[in-house]
Design a protein around this motif. Structure first.
Motif, short mmCIF file in Angstrom:
data_model
loop_
_atom_site.label_atom_id
_atom_site.label_comp_id
_atom_site.label_asym_id
_atom_site.label_seq_id
_atom_site.Cartn_x
_atom_site.Cartn_y
_atom_site.Cartn_z
N THR A 1 6.46 -43.66 -17.16
CA THR A 1 6.73 -42.73 -16.06
C THR A 1 5.94 -41.43 -16.17
O THR A 1 5.87 -40.68 -15.19
CB THR A 1 8.22 -42.38 -15.99
N ALA B 1 12.56 -36.53 -12.26
CA ALA B 1 11.80 -36.61 -11.01
C ALA B 1 10.59 -37.51 -11.17
O ALA B 1 10.13 -38.14 -10.21
CB ALA B 1 11.37 -35.20 -10.59
N ALA B 2 10.06 -37.59 -12.40
CA ALA B 2 8.90 -38.45 -12.65
C ALA B 2 9.26 -39.92 -12.42
O ALA B 2 8.44 -40.70 -11.92
CB ALA B 2 8.39 -38.25 -14.07
N ASP C 1 11.59 -41.04 -10.31
CA ASP C 1 11.73 -41.22 -8.87
C ASP C 1 10.37 -41.30 -8.18
O ASP C 1 10.16 -42.13 -7.28
CB ASP C 1 12.54 -40.07 -8.27
N SER C 2 9.45 -40.44 -8.60
CA SER C 2 8.13 -40.44 -7.95
C SER C 2 7.34 -41.70 -8.29
O SER C 2 6.57 -42.20 -7.46
CB SER C 2 7.35 -39.19 -8.34
N ALA D 1 8.66 -44.49 -6.12
CA ALA D 1 8.15 -44.33 -4.76
C ALA D 1 6.69 -44.77 -4.67
O ALA D 1 6.28 -45.43 -3.71
CB ALA D 1 8.30 -42.87 -4.33
N ALA D 2 5.89 -44.40 -5.67
CA ALA D 2 4.47 -44.77 -5.66
C ALA D 2 4.28 -46.28 -5.75
O ALA D 2 3.42 -46.85 -5.07
CB ALA D 2 3.74 -44.07 -6.80
#
Length: 249
Positions: free
Chosen positions: A16, A43-44, A46-47, A50-51
């Protein structure tokens, strides 16, 4: 460049942040199906989720604390259940701390060795039944293993041992088509540097740039590209090696 990874099944630990994140995204963009893990919510995470959703393929991001053998086994079980096989493994998960050797507690020694070395040993061992006629394991090492780094005796020991583990396994399993190599980055600019005070980050850039032949720090995509090379058939006659990606430090 086409690395020929379309449809390959790849497990990347610690994916991540930093180099691991770069490898996960590069492998997914190259057409591989990727399963990766993280230790704590952030947050890493989650991002990254998403990516990966925006990238074609069958990708999974799973929580697992690789300092625990039971968690390592569960992670490999997830890979087996979701993919049925593996074509590549990248052992990237790791922790580090900076402690004078005289003050290094045995608990911290075990934490760093278990996460950086024992987890890789166990993951490769448990993944053996998932490899077919061929496969590639990329163990993320460190250029510091050869240099030795003060205040990091435990970390340096783990990364040095990774080289010996890799060489032994490469000889033991080469006849069944399994290649195992170490990718040893030098000083790579990751998001961790962006989170430092600007003057400290610039000081580190200046210091390490002055120590490298290329007079700059490395980038995550540069490391990820070498990881993809080692995962691919382009490196089909490369095994038991330590590939330094360090700018000539």
């Amino acid at each position: 460049m086409d690395f020929g990874l379309q449809g390959r099944k790849v497990l990347v630990t610690g994916g991540t942040r930093g180099i691991g994140r770069g490898i996960v995204l590069a492998a997914a963009e190259a057409g591989a199906d990727v399963l990766t893990c993280y230790r704590t919510e952030s947050a890493a995470v989650d991002s990254l989720v998403a990516a990966l959703k925006e990238t074609g393929g069958d990708h999974h991001v799973i929580r697992a604390d690789l300092a625990e053998v039971s968690e390592v086994d569960r992670l490999v079980g997830e890979a087996s259940d979701r993919f049925g096989r593996l074509d590549g493994v990248v052992n990237n998960a790791g922790v580090i701390s900076h402690i004078p050797y005289a003050d290094l507690a045995v608990e911290e020694w075990h934490r760093v060795l278990d996460t950086n070395l024992t987890a890789a040993f166990r993951i490769v061992q448990q993944c053996l039944p998932l490899f077919g006629a061929s496969g590639s394991v990329v163990n993320i090492g460190s250029r510091g293993a050869a240099a030795g780094i003060p205040l990091r005796a435990h970390y340096t020991a783990a990364k040095s041992a990774m080289i010996g583990l890799t060489r032994s396994l490469a000889k033991e399993y080469g006849s069944r088509g399994l290649r195992i190599n170490v990718l040893a980055p030098g000083v790579i600019e990751t998001e961790a540097m962006e989170q430092m005070p600007p003057e400290r980050a610039q000081g580190l850039r200046d210091m390490y740039s002055g120590k490298t032949a290329l007079a700059r720090l490395g980038t995550v995509p540069e490391v990820a590209a070498v990881a993809l090379f080692l995962l691919s058939d382009l490196s089909g006659y490369v095994t038991g090696e330590t590939i330094n990606v360090d700018g000539g430090i």
